[in-house]
Scaffold this motif. Structure first.
Motif, PDB file in Angstrom:
ATOM      1  N   PHE A  81       0.823  -1.205   0.000  1.00  8.85           N
ATOM      2  CA  PHE A  81       0.000   0.000   0.000  1.00  8.85           C
ATOM      3  C   PHE A  81       0.859   1.258   0.000  1.00  8.85           C
ATOM      4  CE2 PHE A  81      -3.975  -2.231   0.883  1.00  8.85           C
ATOM      5  CZ  PHE A  81      -4.879  -1.384   0.259  1.00  8.85           C
ATOM      6  N   ASP A  82       1.971   1.193   0.659  1.00 11.19           N
ATOM      7  CA  ASP A  82       2.842   2.363   0.745  1.00 11.19           C
ATOM      8  C   ASP A  82       3.683   2.577  -0.506  1.00 11.19           C
ATOM      9  OD1 ASP A  82       1.882   2.824   3.267  1.00 11.19           O
ATOM     10  OD2 ASP A  82       3.490   1.689   4.264  1.00 11.19           O
ATOM     11  N   SER A  83       3.665   1.590  -1.429  1.00 10.54           N
ATOM     12  CA  SER A  83       4.573   1.643  -2.585  1.00 10.54           C
ATOM     13  C   SER A  83       4.064   2.523  -3.720  1.00 10.54           C
ATOM     14  CB  SER A  83       4.793   0.228  -3.129  1.00 10.54           C
ATOM     15  OG  SER A  83       3.570  -0.270  -3.652  1.00 10.54           O
ATOM     16  N   ASN A  84       2.829   2.993  -3.620  1.00 13.66           N
ATOM     17  CA  ASN A  84       2.226   3.834  -4.669  1.00 13.66           C
ATOM     18  C   ASN A  84       2.158   3.128  -6.021  1.00 13.66           C
ATOM     19  OD1 ASN A  84       1.866   6.068  -2.934  1.00 13.66           O
ATOM     20  ND2 ASN A  84       4.042   6.578  -3.167  1.00 13.66           N
ATOM     21  N   LEU A  85       2.016   1.806  -5.986  1.00 12.81           N
ATOM     22  CA  LEU A  85       1.875   1.059  -7.243  1.00 12.81           C
ATOM     23  C   LEU A  85       0.493   1.258  -7.863  1.00 12.81           C
ATOM     24  CD1 LEU A  85       3.591  -2.332  -6.350  1.00 12.81           C
ATOM     25  CD2 LEU A  85       4.282  -0.773  -8.162  1.00 12.81           C
ATOM     26  N   PHE A  86      -0.435   1.693  -7.068  1.00 12.99           N
ATOM     27  CA  PHE A  86      -1.814   1.802  -7.569  1.00 12.99           C
ATOM     28  C   PHE A  86      -2.577   2.777  -6.696  1.00 12.99           C
ATOM     29  CE2 PHE A  86      -2.166  -0.818  -3.984  1.00 12.99           C
ATOM     30  CZ  PHE A  86      -1.380  -1.945  -4.158  1.00 12.99           C
ATOM     31  N   ASP A  87      -3.723   3.246  -7.225  1.00 10.48           N
ATOM     32  CA  ASP A  87      -4.567   4.063  -6.367  1.00 10.48           C
ATOM     33  C   ASP A  87      -5.627   3.153  -5.739  1.00 10.48           C
ATOM     34  OD1 ASP A  87      -7.363   4.390  -7.632  1.00 10.48           O
ATOM     35  OD2 ASP A  87      -6.026   4.805  -9.327  1.00 10.48           O
ATOM     36  N   GLU A  88      -6.102   3.542  -4.573  1.00  7.54           N
ATOM     37  CA  GLU A  88      -6.967   2.650  -3.794  1.00  7.54           C
ATOM     38  C   GLU A  88      -8.315   2.410  -4.459  1.00  7.54           C
ATOM     39  OE1 GLU A  88      -7.289   3.173   0.381  1.00  7.54           O
ATOM     40  OE2 GLU A  88      -5.210   3.823   0.628  1.00  7.54           O
ATOM     41  N   LYS A  89      -8.701   3.255  -5.409  1.00  8.87           N
ATOM     42  CA  LYS A  89      -9.994   3.063  -6.066  1.00  8.87           C
ATOM     43  C   LYS A  89      -9.977   1.888  -7.033  1.00  8.87           C
ATOM     44  CE  LYS A  89     -11.647   7.839  -5.785  1.00  8.87           C
ATOM     45  NZ  LYS A  89     -12.023   9.050  -6.550  1.00  8.87           N
ATOM     46  N   SER A  90      -8.832   1.641  -7.657  1.00  5.49           N
ATOM     47  CA  SER A  90      -8.805   0.597  -8.685  1.00  5.49           C
ATOM     48  C   SER A  90      -8.264  -0.729  -8.163  1.00  5.49           C
ATOM     49  CB  SER A  90      -7.955   1.051  -9.880  1.00  5.49           C
ATOM     50  OG  SER A  90      -6.605   1.201  -9.487  1.00  5.49           O
ATOM     51  N   VAL A  91      -7.843  -0.772  -6.882  1.00  3.03           N
ATOM     52  CA  VAL A  91      -7.333  -2.016  -6.322  1.00  3.03           C
ATOM     53  C   VAL A  91      -8.429  -2.668  -5.483  1.00  3.03           C
ATOM     54  CG1 VAL A  91      -6.429  -1.070  -4.156  1.00  3.03           C
ATOM     55  CG2 VAL A  91      -5.372  -3.091  -5.158  1.00  3.03           C
ATOM     56  N   LYS A  92      -8.405  -3.983  -5.460  1.00  2.00           N
ATOM     57  CA  LYS A  92      -9.377  -4.716  -4.654  1.00  2.00           C
ATOM     58  C   LYS A  92      -8.632  -5.746  -3.814  1.00  2.00           C
ATOM     59  CE  LYS A  92     -13.781  -7.185  -4.858  1.00  2.00           C
ATOM     60  NZ  LYS A  92     -14.851  -7.751  -5.701  1.00  2.00           N
ATOM     61  N   ILE A  93      -8.909  -5.740  -2.512  1.00  2.00           N
ATOM     62  CA  ILE A  93      -8.320  -6.733  -1.618  1.00  2.00           C
ATOM     63  C   ILE A  93      -9.270  -7.925  -1.585  1.00  2.00           C
ATOM     64  CG2 ILE A  93      -7.557  -7.203   0.738  1.00  2.00           C
ATOM     65  CD1 ILE A  93      -7.215  -4.108   0.985  1.00  2.00           C
ATOM     66  N   VAL A  94      -8.742  -9.108  -1.867  1.00  2.00           N
ATOM     67  CA  VAL A  94      -9.609 -10.274  -1.955  1.00  2.00           C
ATOM     68  C   VAL A  94      -9.029 -11.447  -1.182  1.00  2.00           C
ATOM     69  CG1 VAL A  94     -10.645  -9.697  -4.176  1.00  2.00           C
ATOM     70  CG2 VAL A  94      -8.538 -11.014  -4.125  1.00  2.00           C
TER      71      VAL A  94
END
Length: 1371
Positions: free
Chosen positions: A263-276
């Motif tokens: 989460f801290d790596s800025n690989l993605f924005d939280e809107k387009s990521v899904k924790i599953v």
């Protein structure tokens, strides 16, 4: 990133033993989508996309290289993401058996027990059964089963398919197929099958013996291939522990620290990521956009751990619900109760992957009606969470649920359940009330109670020392503890006054939020559950769970709904745990063999293996595009424009097809029937109802199309438009009607005014209302359009009406009819819903394909299908009826309004159908005023027994009203008003037929005059006199059904090798049409064979319908298509026999008996025409006939919850001389169970704009295996022959649905007994006690409301204030 890294990033999965590498697949791809688009597997089907139907069930196998063990479990492939099954093996129905390798015993037995009709659900059923067998056979400690059986028990067999939906069969034959594997089954209890004759007994072909069943071996299927084991071992050696490369879009952190670093790596924005973990939550809360990044937390060891200690059990957040159940069931009594309750959550194939933590997180973040949260709350559970700060916090579950919704970065680590030990002072009970007993349904209310108490020596009641009362699902944000009630109860002896005060306090605590459905019912349920719990702790109170069943009474009932409780000190086998029993009686005839034999359904094994091809199974042509409808959410508004919100999914839009894309010369028409009027394909420019198609989004895949359609933002304007007309009342007020053509208008009988003048009594204001019903075919609407040369187009459509679909598409495109070819092989369920609405989908595909010059396919998602489908006609009936003191009715006037929706569709046909079935009774004089109302809702259409089922029910509601008014047995009034043959002719005219064929009186008398019925009726009365909280009812309902014969084409072609190809206009939709046609072809040509044609059965193939090959195909509807298609085939065969007989006789004169193949070779050599096309038309004097039947149903109603248990149903149905008794039996049972859904559980709901909101499996509940009668007895009666019918046969598809009103009528009797029981002395003469209105459907809330929402309070208030000593009332 190099190629090696990219390859490593791809998901590797074995499917049916073959290796697949999912390179370049979208990260959001589900396992189902992958299987259906990237592998040959077609067995798993998309039925709902919610994990609620079981059509997509597969078996997933995982290998642990450390322990060298394989674990396998069933899973819902529509919810399982492909990225989560890396290095797993997937087995589909094709993988356990198929045409090439041989069919599996499960597939063979499903076929042999006649357990597949449309077949769309069958592969999923097959895999659920296969998984249950594998699980039972793996279980340690069970004795080895006898040869041919598994370790499965009958009880487990009945639950094996409890999460699978079937709309065709009524489930009984599926259960029999499954139970045939059970080690403890009595094979003689199993129903009609092709392995032995029912009821034979003794030796020989008739006896039931396991050796006659397809042999079963537990080790026959390898679900995990060796090559994948080797690959996993090799990958472990190379593992670096780093997250997967980002190319796949999937990240698999191996620790909580790594999760937070991601989460801290800025690989993605939280809107387009899904924790599953399992993704099953997407079945409840649908993804509204695509995700391009996924973080899979299942590989964090801490989240998968289960730790036992003296303090209790700590369950990791990603432990599956099934694993948690297994763990808890080996613990103390509180743990076991929790496990028992959790087994009612969802279904096995969802529980196998769904996680405990995921369920709790959903309950914390969203208004999710979790059972797990409620039960764990009462047990005093705590949770451990870790937020972004890396600080761990331990909270009570109550504290956690009460916090603001936690952030996506917050991880739930574990849930700890304390060990309450074996303390005898602890009582723990859980309750839930839901439409289905075995689960797969959200609770109306759930609750769990834990108390520490001691028994007071003087009173015998319990003194409450400490207590926890948890309630959930009642319409609050989350489960709560009833703290005020707890504080009140603590330190008190449980007595009636204490319970009464606790109940009053509870009503102020359990407060459903605004907008919650059935709020008063939910409060009443909470009261009932608390009463049940506390009454078990009070000495002398009337304990609800101790129902006293008279000796010999049928107690093996099953809930139409469920309200389960699990008191430790009073264990009871719920009615849902008792076995389903069935009996079938029928007459077999060899007169026209092989017609009349109960042969297996054509293609049943193909359906079970998943190899049977439906429209969406056809391989996608090159450059195929996919469509999804954008529909209006406003009932009457001009569409000003369509835009798309900025999202990942909106970037997938290729184009949008609207009315402007209809070719020049084409019409904006989506459906039309018999010149009654058109319905538009697209709103242009005004949307006239919520759910109307505005356009079709076109994308590269079906999933992209679904998701892109969700991004549409529609701009509306209501300027200069009238307010919408939504209800029957609105339509009457605005005089908004469709006209009924004179030739469709039913005629009154007799003089109503005179009839009323002859009456001793009158009811002038009777009323009954019936809601709509959705088809819920398992295969949603589907079409594939392929453009061809010269403005031609071929359309593969799941339709009951290829000919009409061809006409509509041609009109829409502005081309001649011969430019359009519509092909239909089979349909995955129709029930009338694939007639008119299928045209819209085919036409939309055609317009898109025509414009884009590329193939276009559409497969509607379940929500869109439910919104646009229309369904059964809602009706409001008001009646005036006059009758004599002896119950003889002298006159009836019926005012009826039916909501037709926006277009005529087939609605003008409804009045004659309604009146046709209403006329089963002799009303003396019959008058009516029927209004077909035009409203701004989706057009209602024909649904199985359209109009007939409503008319028949209205008739019985009126007769039972009369009986109640006279205080006499309803059967007496029904019998008195059944026709004699003379009055039958007056009411039905030519349809009445010959006197010898009028069997209704005989059937009705056979049931109600039997000693068995008299005994049961007496036992019901005795039961009701002995039980306060459970009431029973029994009712018999007769039916008469007008069957209309229509013209039908048929073509028979004999090929040179002697094989036979048959074409008919009728469509195989599960009703066994192909099977009967095949039998008829063998019979028709049998005169040319020494064995009379039985040897020809295997040579006949019925081929798919093609609108250019078989014109004038008509409509597959009205139950008569099978018989008329058979007659067309028989006519074709007769012409062929006439041609071939001289050749046969010539050959026999020289060579004796002539083999079939030799005869055909000789005929071919002699240039004899071996094809014959016939067009059969009914005799002008015999276009209609009557079908008859009667049913007795016995039910048990739980007064505290409104749950209805169907104890037993006995059906006697006049099937004439059945063309195939197995097929007809399946139609009778399936139709009856579909009717049960209409009358009891299927709640069709819309919002204030008329938009359907019960739009999926979560909210719309069709019958399941646990809601059918526990005793299901069917007799097919062979009435007097009538050779004007096809070989004296009768229709079976629709009429039996009318018999299901016997369940509704029996429920009314049980409710009547309840109302009398709880009536105050002053109210005992109130006629409303016995003559109340009970509408359709009678759902649990409706039943409870009629029984009384306040019965608990009324009961407690009626007791002496000092009641703490034994109460001597009813037990």
């Amino acid at each position: 990133m190099g190629k090696e890294d990219a390859a490593a990033a791809a998901v590797v999965v074995a499917v049916n033993g073959e290796r697949y590498e999912a390179d370049g697949v979208d990260p959001s791809t589900t396992l189902l989508e992958f299987l259906r688009t990237r592998t040959p597997a077609r067995g798993p089907k998309l039925g709902c996309g919610e994990g609620g139907c079981g059509a997509c069930v597969v078996v997933v196998s995982k290998y642990d290289a450390v322990t060298d063990e394989v674990t396998e479990f069933s899973a819902s492939s529509c919810l399982t993401l492909l990225g989560s099954v890396h290095h797993c093996a997937v087995t589909t129905s094709e993988g356990i058996g198929n045409t090439r390798d041989g069919f599996h015993p499960v597939q063979k037995r499903l076929s042999g027990f006649h357990a597949s009709q449309c077949g769309f659900c069958t592969p999923g059923m097959c895999m659920s059964i296969f998984s249950a067998l594998a699980k039972a056979d793996r279980a340690a400690g069970r004795p080895a089963p006898p040869p041919g059986f598994s370790k499965l028990t009958v009880a487990e067999a009945e639950k094996a398919v409890s999460g699978n939906l079937c709309r065709c069969t009524g489930y009984r034959p599926i259960l029999d197929a499954c139970k045939s594997f059970a080690a403890d089954v009595d094979l003689e209890d199993l129903g009609l099958n092709s392995f032995w004759k029912k009821g034979g007994g003794g030796d020989g072909d008739d006896c039931a013996d396991v050796s006659k069943l397809p042999p079963y071996s537990a080790t026959a299927v390898c679900t995990f291939p060796e090559f994948l084991k080797s690959e996993i071992k090799a990958s472990m050696d190379q593992a670096t522990g780093a997250p997967s490369p980002a190319a796949t879009g999937w990240y698999h952190p191996k620790s909580i620290e790594e999760f937070h670093r991601l989460f801290d790596s800025n690989l993605f924005d939280e809107k387009s990521v899904k924790i599953v973990a399992s993704n099953t939550g997407s079945g409840v809360y649908k993804d509204q956009d695509l995700h391009d990044k996924y973080i899979d937390i299942t590989q964090i060891p801490e989240l998968s751990a289960i730790k036992r200690s003296s303090k209790g059990i700590e369950i990791g957040a990603v432990v599956s619900i099934s694993k948690a159940i297994e763990t808890l069931s080996h613990g103390g009594k509180v743990f076991r109760r929790i496990a028992d309750h959790l087994s009612k959550v969802a279904s096995s194939f969802v529980r196998n992957t769904a996680t405990v933590g995921g369920n709790i997180i959903m309950a914390q973040r969203l208004p999710f009606p979790s059972d797990i949260a409620t039960v764990l709350l009462a047990a005093g559970s705590t949770v451990t969470i870790q937020a972004a700060s890396n600080k761990r916090i331990c909270l009570t579950l109550e504290e956690f649920l009460g916090q603001p919704p936690c952030a996506s970065r917050t991880l739930l680590i574990s849930i700890s359940v304390p060990d309450w030990g074996s303390d005898e002072g602890i009582t723990f009970e859980t309750f839930r009330a839901a439409p289905r007993p075995f689960g797969n349904a959200v609770s109306y209310v759930n609750s769990a109670f834990l108390a520490r108490s001691s028994v007071d020596a003087e009173s015998g009641s319990h003194l409450i020392e400490d207590v926890c009362l948890a309630f959930g699902a009642f319409g609050a944000e989350h489960a709560i503890r009833a703290r005020k009630v707890e504080e009140f109860i603590k330190g008190k002896l449980v007595s009636a006054p204490v319970i009464l005060e606790a109940v009053r306090l509870l009503k102020g605590v359990v407060s459903p939020e605004e907008g919650t459905t059935h709020p008063e019912y939910r409060i009443s349920l909470a009261v009932s559950f608390l009463f049940r719990f506390l009454s078990s702790l009070a000495n002398g109170l009337d304990e609800p769970d101790n129902a006293n069943a008279p000796n010999g009474s049928c107690t093996n009932g099953i809930a139409n709904g469920s309200a389960e409780s699990y008191p430790e000190n009073h264990p009871r086998a719920g009615s849902s745990d008792l076995p389903i029993r069935s009996r079938q009686e029928m007459v077999f005839s060899d007169e026209y063999k092989p017609v009349g034999k109960p042969i297996e359904k054509v293609g049943a094994e193909l359906q079970a293996s998943g190899e049977a091809v439906y429209v969406d199974d056809i391989p996608a042509p090159k450059d195929c595009l996919y469509g999804a409808f954008i529909y209006s959410t406003h009932p009457h508004a001009e569409v000003k424009g369509v835009k798309f919100r900025s999202s990942l999914a909106s970037h997938k839009v290729i184009t949008v097809i609207t009315a402007k894309d209809i070719p020049t010369g084409g019409e904006n028409v989506g459906s039309s029937f018999s010149n009654l009027g058109d319905e538009a394909l697209f709103a242009n420019p005004v949307a006239e109802f919520a759910g109307q198609n505005i356009g079709v989004v076109i994308a590269e895949t079906q999933k992209y199309a679904y998701m892109a359609a969700k991004q549409a933002v529609i701009e509306y304007s209501t300027e200069n438009l009238q307010p919408p007309i939504l209800t029957i009342e609105d339509a009457v007020q605005h005089n908004s009607y469709f006209q009924i053509p004179p030739f469709l208008t039913p005629k009154p009988v007799g003089d109503f005014n005179q009839g009323m003048s002859e009456a001793d009594h009158k009811i002038l204001d009777g009323e009954v209302n019936l809601e709509s019903q959705y088809y819920f075919y398992m295969e949603t609407q589907s079409a594939l359009a392929i453009p061809d040369e010269d403005n031609c187009i071929t359309i593969y459509s799941s339709t009951q009406t290829p000919e009409l679909t061809q006409n509509i598409v041609a009109r829409c495109l502005g081309v001649p009819f011969h430019n359009v070819r519509v092909i239909t092989r089979r349909v995955g369920g129709g029930f009338g819903g694939k007639a008119m609405k299928a045209m819209h989908v085919a036409a939309a595909c055609a317009v898109a394909a025509f414009k884009l010059r590329r193939p276009v396919r559409m497969y509607l998602d379940r929500k869109t299908d439910m919104i646009m489908a229309g369904g059964r006609h809602p009706m409001k009936a008001k009646y005036s009826v006059g009758f004599k003191s002896d119950g003889k009715i002298t006159g009836l006037h019926l005012d009826l309004g039916l909501n037709a929706g926006i277009s005529p569709d087939v609605s003008p046909l409804m009045p004659s159908s309604i009146i046709g079935s209403l006329k089963k009774y002799n009303w003396g004089a019959l008058a009516f005023d029927i209004k077909v109302c035009k409203t701004n809702v989706s057009s209602k259409s024909a649904m199985r027994a359209p109009g007939d089922v409503q008319g028949s029910f209205i008739a019985d509601a009126i007769v039972e009203h009369v009986a109640a008014a006279l205080s006499v047995d309803a059967n007496v009034v029904k019998r008195k008003n059944l026709h004699d043959f003379e009055s039958l002719k007056v009411f039905y005219g030519e349809s009445a037929g010959e006197a010898s064929t009028y069997s209704l009186v005989t059937i009705f008398d056979k049931l109600v005059s039997s000693p068995d019925y008299q005994r049961r009726a007496a036992m019901v009365e005795h039961f009701n006199g002995s039980n306060r909280w459970k009431k029973r009812g029994i009712s018999c309902v007769p039916i008469a059904y007008v069957v209309t014969l229509r013209p039908a084409p048929g073509k028979v072609s004999i090929l040179k090798d002697g094989s036979i190809a048959v074409e008919v206009g009728g469509i195989e939709i599960g009703q066994g049409l192909w099977t009967k046609v095949k039998q008829m072809a063998a019979f028709g040509l049998g005169q040319l064979c020494p064995d009379g044609g039985e040897g020809l059965l295997d040579k006949v193939r019925v081929i798919q319908a093609d609108s250019l090959s078989m014109i004038q195909g008509g409509v597959t509807a009205g139950s008569s298509t099978s018989e008329t298609s058979c007659e067309a085939v028989r006519k074709s065969c007769a012409a062929l026999v006439e041609r071939l007989m001289p050749i046969k006789e010539s050959l026999e004169a020289t060579a004796g008996a002539v083999p079939w193949e030799s005869l055909i070779v000789q005929a071919s050599t002699a240039s004899v025409n071996l094809t014959e096309h016939a067009y059969w038309t009914p005799d002008p004097t015999f276009k209609k006939y009557l079908n008859y039947g009667s049913a007795i149903s016995e039910v048990e109603v739980d007064v505290l919850t409104g749950e209805t248990t169907i104890l037993r149903s006995d059906l006697v149905y006049d099937c004439g001389q059945s063309l195939n008794p197995a097929v007809d039996l399946g139609q009778v049972e399936g139709s009856f169970v579909q009717g049960i859904g209409f009358f009891t559980n299927e709640e069709y709901a819309t919002n204030a704009d008329g938009l359907v909101i019960h739009d999926g499996t979560w909210t719309y509940k069709i019958p399941t295996v646990d809601t059918i009668p526990r005793q299901f007895i069917v007799e097919l009666m062979n009435s007097a022959p009538d050779h004007r019918r096809v070989l004296s046969s009768k229709a079976s598809g629709e009429p039996p649905l009318l018999l299901a009103s016997s369940v509704h009528c029996a429920m009314r009797e049980a409710i009547r007994a309840t109302r009398k029981e709880f009536a105050a002395a002053a109210d005992s003469a109130d006629p409303a006690l016995t003559t109340f209105q009970m509408d359709v459907p009678a759902t649990m809330p409706v039943v409870k409301e009629l029984c009384g929402l306040d019965v608990v309070e009324r009961y407690l208030e009626s007791l002496p204030a000092t009641t703490t000593s034994p109460y001597t009332g009813k037990a």
